[in-house]
Design a protein around this motif. Structure first.
Motif, PDB file in Angstrom:
ATOM      1  N   TYR A   1       0.482  -1.158   0.105  1.00 39.05           N
ATOM      2  CA  TYR A   1       0.349  -0.595  -0.122  1.00 39.05           C
ATOM      3  C   TYR A   1       1.143   0.984   0.044  1.00 39.05           C
ATOM      4  O   TYR A   1       0.256   2.369  -0.918  1.00 39.05           O
ATOM      5  CB  TYR A   1      -1.023  -0.180   1.081  1.00 39.05           C
ATOM      6  CG  TYR A   1      -1.597  -0.576   1.141  1.00 39.05           C
ATOM      7  CD1 TYR A   1      -2.707  -1.795  -0.159  1.00 39.05           C
ATOM      8  CD2 TYR A   1      -3.176  -1.742   2.077  1.00 39.05           C
ATOM      9  CE1 TYR A   1      -3.278  -2.377   0.099  1.00 39.05           C
ATOM     10  CE2 TYR A   1      -3.980  -1.577   2.260  1.00 39.05           C
ATOM     11  CZ  TYR A   1      -4.423  -3.185   1.007  1.00 39.05           C
ATOM     12  OH  TYR A   1      -4.825  -3.778   0.581  1.00 39.05           O
ATOM     13  N   ASP A   2       1.920   1.121   1.413  1.00 36.10           N
ATOM     14  CA  ASP A   2       2.758   2.493   0.935  1.00 36.10           C
ATOM     15  C   ASP A   2       4.317   1.388   0.768  1.00 36.10           C
ATOM     16  O   ASP A   2       5.139   1.223   1.527  1.00 36.10           O
ATOM     17  CB  ASP A   2       2.858   3.129   2.420  1.00 36.10           C
ATOM     18  CG  ASP A   2       4.530   3.462   2.173  1.00 36.10           C
ATOM     19  OD1 ASP A   2       4.460   4.663   0.963  1.00 36.10           O
ATOM     20  OD2 ASP A   2       4.854   4.145   3.233  1.00 36.10           O
TER      21      ASP A   2
ATOM     22  N   SER B   1      -3.830  -0.825  -3.788  1.00 29.83           N
ATOM     23  CA  SER B   1      -4.934  -0.209  -3.099  1.00 29.83           C
ATOM     24  C   SER B   1      -6.093  -1.303  -2.307  1.00 29.83           C
ATOM     25  O   SER B   1      -6.106  -2.044  -2.840  1.00 29.83           O
ATOM     26  CB  SER B   1      -5.295   1.112  -3.940  1.00 29.83           C
ATOM     27  OG  SER B   1      -6.126   1.639  -3.184  1.00 29.83           O
TER      28      SER B   1
ATOM     29  N   GLY C   1      -9.421   2.078  -0.460  1.00 26.78           N
ATOM     30  CA  GLY C   1      -7.831   2.407  -0.007  1.00 26.78           C
ATOM     31  C   GLY C   1      -7.906   4.055  -0.586  1.00 26.78           C
ATOM     32  O   GLY C   1      -7.463   4.295   0.455  1.00 26.78           O
TER      33      GLY C   1
ATOM     34  N   ASN D   1      -9.010   6.091   2.581  1.00 25.34           N
ATOM     35  CA  ASN D   1      -7.158   5.900   3.622  1.00 25.34           C
ATOM     36  C   ASN D   1      -5.864   6.710   2.634  1.00 25.34           C
ATOM     37  O   ASN D   1      -5.101   6.672   3.947  1.00 25.34           O
ATOM     38  CB  ASN D   1      -7.127   4.080   4.354  1.00 25.34           C
ATOM     39  CG  ASN D   1      -7.989   4.068   5.241  1.00 25.34           C
ATOM     40  OD1 ASN D   1      -8.744   4.543   5.260  1.00 25.34           O
ATOM     41  ND2 ASN D   1      -7.923   2.472   5.100  1.00 25.34           N
ATOM     42  N   ASP D   2      -6.376   7.272   1.825  1.00 24.23           N
ATOM     43  CA  ASP D   2      -5.302   8.587   1.148  1.00 24.23           C
ATOM     44  C   ASP D   2      -5.759   9.359   0.985  1.00 24.23           C
ATOM     45  O   ASP D   2      -5.552  10.432   1.117  1.00 24.23           O
ATOM     46  CB  ASP D   2      -4.240   7.370   0.206  1.00 24.23           C
ATOM     47  CG  ASP D   2      -5.380   6.374  -0.633  1.00 24.23           C
ATOM     48  OD1 ASP D   2      -6.452   7.325  -1.305  1.00 24.23           O
ATOM     49  OD2 ASP D   2      -4.720   5.091  -0.928  1.00 24.23           O
TER      50      ASP D   2
ATOM     51  N   TRP E   1      -2.589  -1.788   8.003  1.00 20.69           N
ATOM     52  CA  TRP E   1      -2.579  -1.056   7.449  1.00 20.69           C
ATOM     53  C   TRP E   1      -1.956   0.867   7.802  1.00 20.69           C
ATOM     54  O   TRP E   1      -1.930   1.084   7.665  1.00 20.69           O
ATOM     55  CB  TRP E   1      -4.221  -0.363   8.427  1.00 20.69           C
ATOM     56  CG  TRP E   1      -5.397  -1.161   8.051  1.00 20.69           C
ATOM     57  CD1 TRP E   1      -6.103  -0.271   7.041  1.00 20.69           C
ATOM     58  CD2 TRP E   1      -5.940  -2.395   8.688  1.00 20.69           C
ATOM     59  NE1 TRP E   1      -6.634  -1.477   6.975  1.00 20.69           N
ATOM     60  CE2 TRP E   1      -6.753  -2.801   7.755  1.00 20.69           C
ATOM     61  CE3 TRP E   1      -5.877  -3.569   8.910  1.00 20.69           C
ATOM     62  CZ2 TRP E   1      -7.730  -4.106   7.578  1.00 20.69           C
ATOM     63  CZ3 TRP E   1      -6.221  -4.448   9.593  1.00 20.69           C
ATOM     64  CH2 TRP E   1      -7.225  -4.794   8.461  1.00 20.69           C
TER      65      TRP E   1
ATOM     66  N   GLN F   1      -1.405   2.478   4.882  1.00 14.28           N
ATOM     67  CA  GLN F   1      -2.007   4.019   4.885  1.00 14.28           C
ATOM     68  C   GLN F   1      -1.672   5.098   5.844  1.00 14.28           C
ATOM     69  O   GLN F   1      -2.164   6.075   5.120  1.00 14.28           O
ATOM     70  CB  GLN F   1      -3.295   3.109   4.848  1.00 14.28           C
ATOM     71  CG  GLN F   1      -3.332   2.538   3.496  1.00 14.28           C
ATOM     72  CD  GLN F   1      -5.101   1.639   3.654  1.00 14.28           C
ATOM     73  OE1 GLN F   1      -5.281   1.429   4.648  1.00 14.28           O
ATOM     74  NE2 GLN F   1      -5.610   0.756   2.803  1.00 14.28           N
TER      75      GLN F   1
ATOM     76  N   ASP G   1       1.754   4.512  -5.682  1.00 15.54           N
ATOM     77  CA  ASP G   1       0.233   3.911  -4.466  1.00 15.54           C
ATOM     78  C   ASP G   1      -1.088   5.205  -4.200  1.00 15.54           C
ATOM     79  O   ASP G   1      -0.685   6.464  -5.554  1.00 15.54           O
ATOM     80  CB  ASP G   1       1.858   4.214  -3.212  1.00 15.54           C
ATOM     81  CG  ASP G   1       1.705   5.955  -2.881  1.00 15.54           C
ATOM     82  OD1 ASP G   1       1.202   6.918  -3.556  1.00 15.54           O
ATOM     83  OD2 ASP G   1       2.624   5.802  -2.398  1.00 15.54           O
TER      84      ASP G   1
END
Length: 369
Positions: free
Chosen positions: A119-120, A146, A151, A154-155, A214, A217, A352
């Protein structure tokens, strides 16, 4: 009449997996003017040979039969195209990474929710990240990972909403979800722990797992805000059912887990400034004092900016006959699928949720044309 191909060069797409995310991904590919469904990969023998439209829950056929031959499916992309990798990576992370790397190596853009650690990607372990970077370079392809929770919640969404405040003290992203109709019983029971004894440790909240899933994120939000996360902390609460409950997934007995609440906190300057919180139940009757959707329904995603002004945004999406679980999956799938044209034009590499711009829908303009 607008020539849709003026705006979107056609991209052949393979959808790999037809569960909750895969169904939504098939519908997203079918609706996109610049994408053409080339192949569908399934693992269930009962799905082999079925038309993609049937598997997607559409009222029409799409003319593509599902196969369990991944090599043959990848060959339909002719060394390019894109793969929506919607197969689960929860219990088979190594296999999922191998599948994704294989697709990247042959030149296919890949979008997926299945590898949490990416995710990151900047904070992912080198032993995971570097072979994937090599596959991207070898194939000249891009990867975008994502989440399904979703996703963008949370971004992109918290980053956007934070820009509406002059002062930000804390950003909290909540998923509030009732699992009673979620079409993944094994995950609901074995991974989330619903219906299991209270001395059972759900794998989803075993120490370190929430941060692994998580934490990326949290770091994405921190990057958007221009701050460094000092550490990640986890909190977990569980509640037992007061009485027996019967749902579409079966029976859940009194005394077993009926609700689970946890947080992954990004600590900045000694305080939890960035928080991702999940509040989940198997019945609305359990832990009714915990946060609920504004209308009392079975799911919502919420971003709360504590600051000046205080801002709260609630998002409720429904699909497949009004189901909010399906709606959440659909928004997550659409975010991934709609990114494919941008990724096809991007340099090879890992991307990302902050890197990939949101692609507005063109559906209405196409209808009007």
């Amino acid at each position: 009449m607008v020539d849709e191909n003026t705006f979107y060069p056609s991209v052949p797409v393979l959808v790999w997996g037809t569960g909750n995310m895969g169904r939504a991904s098939l519908r997203a590919v079918a609706a996109h003017p610049g994408l053409s469904l080339a192949a569908v990969v399934v693992s269930d023998p009962a799905k082999v040979g079925r038309d993609a439209g049937d598997l997607a829950g559409l009222d029409r056929t799409l003319g593509v039969a599902a196969t369990d031959d991944a090599a043959a499916a990848l060959a339909t992309l002719d060394g390019g195209g894109a793969v929506v990798y919607a197969a689960s990576g929860e219990l088979r992370p190594d296999e999922a990474v191998a599948d994704i790397t294989r697709a990247l190596s042959v030149g296919a853009v890949v979008v997926t929710p299945s590898v949490y650690a990416l995710y990151d990607h900047r904070s992912a372990p080198a032993e995971l990240r570097e072979p994937i970077e090599k596959a991207c370079a070898d194939g000249g392809a891009a990867l975008f990972v994502s989440g399904i929770d979703p996703g963008w919640g949370n971004d992109l969404l918290p980053a956007l909403v934070s820009g509406l405040a002059s002062e930000v003290d804390q950003i909290r992203c909540q998923e509030i979800f009732d699992y009673s109709t979620y079409d993944a019983e094994d995950s609901v029971r074995a991974i989330v722990g619903m219906g299991e004894p209270m001395d059972y440790e759900p794998p989803m909240v075993a120490p370190g797992i929430p941060s692994m899933v998580w934490g990326g994120q949290v770091r994405l939000i921190a990057r958007a805000l221009g701050v460094e996360v000092d550490e990640l902390r986890e909190t977990v609460e569980r509640r037992a059912l007061d009485s027996d409950v019967t749902t579409a997934l079966g029976d859940f007995r009194a005394g077993t887990q009926g609700a689970l609440r946890f947080e992954v906190q990004g600590i900045v300057g000694g305080e939890p400034r960035i928080v991702i919180e999940h509040v989940t139940r198997i019945s609305a009757s359990c832990a009714y004092d915990w946060p609920m959707p504004p209308d009392g329904g079975d799911g919502a995603h919420r971003v709360i900016v504590e600051g000046r002004p205080r801002i709260e945004v609630n998002v409720e999406a429904t699909d497949e006959g009004g189901n909010r679980a399906a709606g959440g999956n659909a928004t997550a799938a659409n975010r991934l699928v709609n990114a494919i044209p941008w990724l096809r034009a991007a340099p090879p590499g890992l991307y990302d949720g902050l890197d990939v711009p949101l692609a507005p829908s063109t559906y209405l303009s196409r209808r009007e044309a």
